[in-house]
Enzyme design. Structure first.
Site, PDB file in Angstrom:
ATOM      1  CE  LYS A  74     -24.845  29.795 -27.213  1.00 34.64           C
ATOM      2  NZ  LYS A  74     -25.171  28.926 -28.349  1.00 34.64           N
ATOM      3  CG  ASN A  75     -28.541  30.848 -29.174  1.00 36.23           C
ATOM      4  OD1 ASN A  75     -27.376  30.446 -29.258  1.00 36.23           O
ATOM      5  ND2 ASN A  75     -29.508  30.144 -28.592  1.00 36.23           N
TER       6      ASN A  75
ATOM      7  CB  CYS B 252     -26.080  17.238 -30.730  1.00 36.37           C
ATOM      8  SG  CYS B 252     -26.373  18.568 -29.563  1.00 36.37           S
TER       9      CYS B 252
ATOM     10  NE  ARG C 278     -29.305  21.021 -31.565  1.00 33.37           N
ATOM     11  CZ  ARG C 278     -28.711  22.027 -30.929  1.00 33.37           C
ATOM     12  NH1 ARG C 278     -27.774  21.785 -30.058  1.00 33.37           N
ATOM     13  NH2 ARG C 278     -29.061  23.257 -31.173  1.00 33.37           N
TER      14      ARG C 278
ATOM     15  CG  ASP D 288     -31.590  27.301 -25.309  1.00 37.71           C
ATOM     16  OD1 ASP D 288     -31.557  26.081 -25.510  1.00 37.71           O
ATOM     17  OD2 ASP D 288     -31.192  28.133 -26.151  1.00 37.71           O
TER      18      ASP D 288
ATOM     19  NE  ARG E 259     -21.098  25.157 -27.319  1.00 37.43           N
ATOM     20  CZ  ARG E 259     -22.346  24.673 -27.336  1.00 37.43           C
ATOM     21  NH1 ARG E 259     -22.641  23.592 -26.672  1.00 37.43           N
ATOM     22  NH2 ARG E 259     -23.282  25.263 -28.051  1.00 37.43           N
TER      23      ARG E 259
HETATM   24  C1  UD1 Z   1     -31.452  26.914 -31.646  1.00 37.94           C
HETATM   25  C2  UD1 Z   1     -30.591  27.475 -30.543  1.00 37.94           C
HETATM   26  C3  UD1 Z   1     -30.623  26.560 -29.329  1.00 37.94           C
HETATM   27  C4  UD1 Z   1     -32.060  26.279 -28.905  1.00 37.94           C
HETATM   28  C5  UD1 Z   1     -32.889  25.804 -30.083  1.00 37.94           C
HETATM   29  C6  UD1 Z   1     -34.374  25.681 -29.772  1.00 37.94           C
HETATM   30  C7  UD1 Z   1     -28.893  28.704 -31.723  1.00 37.94           C
HETATM   31  C8  UD1 Z   1     -27.460  28.791 -32.141  1.00 37.94           C
HETATM   32  N1  UD1 Z   1     -29.247  27.608 -31.038  1.00 37.94           N
HETATM   33  O1  UD1 Z   1     -30.883  25.657 -32.033  1.00 37.94           O
HETATM   34  O2  UD1 Z   1     -29.928  27.199 -28.274  1.00 37.94           O
HETATM   35  O3  UD1 Z   1     -32.083  25.284 -27.912  1.00 37.94           O
HETATM   36  O4  UD1 Z   1     -32.776  26.729 -31.189  1.00 37.94           O
HETATM   37  O5  UD1 Z   1     -34.875  26.894 -29.315  1.00 37.94           O
HETATM   38  O6  UD1 Z   1     -29.661  29.607 -31.952  1.00 37.94           O
HETATM   39  N2  UD1 Z   1     -35.073  20.104 -36.522  1.00 37.94           N
HETATM   40  C9  UD1 Z   1     -35.250  19.151 -37.507  1.00 37.94           C
HETATM   41  N3  UD1 Z   1     -34.677  19.378 -38.733  1.00 37.94           N
HETATM   42  C10 UD1 Z   1     -33.953  20.502 -39.002  1.00 37.94           C
HETATM   43  C11 UD1 Z   1     -33.785  21.468 -37.990  1.00 37.94           C
HETATM   44  C12 UD1 Z   1     -34.360  21.242 -36.753  1.00 37.94           C
HETATM   45  O7  UD1 Z   1     -35.905  18.127 -37.295  1.00 37.94           O
HETATM   46  O8  UD1 Z   1     -33.473  20.638 -40.151  1.00 37.94           O
HETATM   47  C13 UD1 Z   1     -35.682  19.873 -35.179  1.00 37.94           C
HETATM   48  C14 UD1 Z   1     -34.627  19.736 -34.068  1.00 37.94           C
HETATM   49  O9  UD1 Z   1     -34.128  18.430 -33.966  1.00 37.94           O
HETATM   50  C15 UD1 Z   1     -35.416  20.173 -32.850  1.00 37.94           C
HETATM   51  C16 UD1 Z   1     -36.337  21.266 -33.414  1.00 37.94           C
HETATM   52  O10 UD1 Z   1     -36.408  21.031 -34.810  1.00 37.94           O
HETATM   53  O11 UD1 Z   1     -36.202  19.129 -32.358  1.00 37.94           O
HETATM   54  C17 UD1 Z   1     -35.865  22.669 -33.163  1.00 37.94           C
HETATM   55  O12 UD1 Z   1     -34.514  22.792 -33.547  1.00 37.94           O
HETATM   56  P1  UD1 Z   1     -33.881  24.162 -34.022  1.00 37.94           P
HETATM   57  O13 UD1 Z   1     -34.813  25.281 -33.773  1.00 37.94           O
HETATM   58  O14 UD1 Z   1     -33.389  23.987 -35.422  1.00 37.94           O
HETATM   59  O15 UD1 Z   1     -32.633  24.294 -33.070  1.00 37.94           O
HETATM   60  P2  UD1 Z   1     -31.289  25.002 -33.417  1.00 37.94           P
HETATM   61  O16 UD1 Z   1     -31.557  26.077 -34.404  1.00 37.94           O
HETATM   62  O17 UD1 Z   1     -30.251  23.991 -33.733  1.00 37.94           O
END
Ligand code: UD1
Length: 420
Positions: free
Chosen positions: A22-23, A116, A121, A307, A399
């Site tokens: 999925k990801n 969320c 996030r 995850d 999902r």
């Molecule tokens: C993706 C995955 C999710 C997984 C996560 C971490 C997808 C669709 N989802 O989520 O399944 O659990 O990676 O491996 O691929 N952060 C910030 N600012 C930002 C972006 C992120 O502070 O602009 C922080 C987040 O709050 C979190 C960390 O960085 O603490 C990692 O988040 P991120 O890698 O961005 O997660 P997702 O990409 O949303």
């Protein structure tokens, strides 16, 4: 609303086919916005999040035709550049259209995703990086309004934190930008690697694929000729079924899997006493004698994935001794703990750390799924809980898991989908 009714089983046996990730699929689908041709994506999992993203693209004017486990996407007719709240609220990963739409059209509006279940996030890092690439970003009435009338410019991006969708968004934006973009502290997840590889096969020069420093030569605003491709196997789905094997002390073979993407998960299962037979694309977990406790810290790839944290908390309830599981990525990702406690688990939470003392007898009862991976943790617990467990709100599960109950039934689980 659907729910799952599961009975305890003594043992499982058989083979499970792992679906596409999925990801990986989500950024790859968003990437088709950069294509001048029709793209066929195969090995696509049949899960709600994928349908949501394809619906978003259809709403924006793209033509999408579904085949079994594959999809043809033609984004030539795409003309709408706004991702509206009704879709974004159901799936945060909709933010993945921001980079490619902005790069292709010079403007894009995406609803702010909002709260969320597993934590705040934020998406500040996506936005900051796009600003560095010359975009003007404003937040108006709950929407991100991004503009780059003259196209995006290559830039030197240093992410403060490793972000998976943030890296994917900026890689896609950089692929169409003018000039060179360097992303330092890039995510190295296999899903990001596949995105870079497909873009590279589409003629975008990318150095450092699979490392923390990506250097991307932008195509100067010209759309890409993207080849057809097949999505990599879902390492989290695979990890979840390995946990099903471990918790029920069963022999289960996973087919269509990429073992090297599961190194950290296999290492922790080995610490807990599991043994495996591994080929290039299959993993067999052998029946365990006793589950041993484990210490886990979730971190970015290649370390142990957040995850898989919930599933290992469920598994640790059946280990003899004290397991310590620390969540480093998301501040509120322990919602499954209270549901597992209702089933009889002995878990104490202290900040970001769960201490799980086992082995406990779990009892079947009514439990509530709270997020995607929390849901699968409850299914794992239900496999060994005395009696019957009803898992409600499984729309979370739908999902991200393709036919979970059918796959488990195929190896002998007593689990059925019912309507409330
Ligand atoms: C993706 C995955 C999710 C997984 C996560 C971490 C997808 C669709 N989802 O989520 O399944 O659990 O990676 O491996 O691929 N952060 C910030 N600012 C930002 C972006 C992120 O502070 O602009 C922080 C987040 O709050 C979190 C960390 O960085 O603490 C990692 O988040 P991120 O890698 O961005 O997660 P997702 O990409 O949303």
């Amino acid at each position: 609303m659907d729910y799952l009714k599961a009975q305890s089983v003594t043992t499982l046996q058989g083979t499970i086919n792992i679906s596409g990730a999925k990801n990986a699929s989500l950024p790859l689908i968003a990437m088709t916005i950069l294509a001048k041709n029709r793209v066929t994506i195969s090995n696509l999992p049949q899960v709600a999040d994928i349908k949501t993203l394809l619906k978003l693209l259809t709403n924006m004017g793209a033509e999408v035709s579904f085949l079994e486990h594959s999809v043809e996407v033609d984004t030539k007719p795409l003309h709408e550049t706004k991702a509206t709240y009704d879709i974004v609220k159901t799936m945060r990963a909709s933010i993945l259209v921001l980079g490619p739409i902005l790069a292709r059209f010079g403007h894009c509006e995406v609803s702010l995703p909002g709260g969320c279940a597993i934590g705040q996030r934020p998406i500040d890092l996506h936005l900051k990086a796009l600003e560095q690439m010359g975009a003007t970003i404003e937040i108006k009435a709950g929407y991100i309004e991004a503009r780059a009338a003259k196209g995006l410019q290559g830039a030197n991006i240093i992410f403060d934190k490793i972000t998976v969708t943030g890296t994917a968004n900026i890689v896609m934006a950089a692929a169409l930008a003018h000039g060179e973009t360097t992303i330092t502290n890039a995510a190295r997840e296999p899903e990001v690697v596949q995105l870079c590889e497909v873009l590279s096969e589409s003629g975008v020069e990318i150095d450092g694929i699979g490392t923390a420093v990506l250097v991307i030569q932008g195509n100067g605003g010209k759309l890409l000729n993207i080849p057809d491709f097949s999505v990599i196997p879902d390492r989290i789905e695979a990890g979840t079924y390995l946990c099903a094997g471990a918790i029920t002390k069963s022999e289960i073979t996973l087919k269509n899997v990429e073992p090297k993407h599961l190194d950290a998960v296999l290492a922790k299962l080995e610490e807990m006493g599991a043994t495996f037979s591994i080929t290039q694309d299959s993993i067999t977990i052998h029946p365990l004698q006793n589950l041993k406790p484990v210490k886990i810290i979730t971190q970015e790839y290649p370390a142990f994935p957040t995850d898989m944290q919930a599933q290992f908390v469920a598994l640790a309830t059946q280990a003899e001794g004290v397991s310590i599981i620390e969540e480093r990525l998301f501040e509120n990702r322990f919602m499954h703990v209270s549901e597992l406690q209702r089933m009889g688990a002995n878990i104490t939470l202290n900040g970001h750390t769960a201490t799980v003392t086992g082995k406990t007898e779990l009892s079947g009862t009514d439990v509530m799924a709270t997020d995607l991976r929390a849901s699968s943790a409850l299914v794992l617990a239900a496999l060994v809980a005395n009696g019957e467990t009803n898992i409600h709100r499984i729309y979370h599960l739908d999902r991200g898991y393709d036919s979970l109950e059918k796959k488990l039934e195929g190896v002998g689980a007593k689990i059925e989908r019912l309507q409330e």
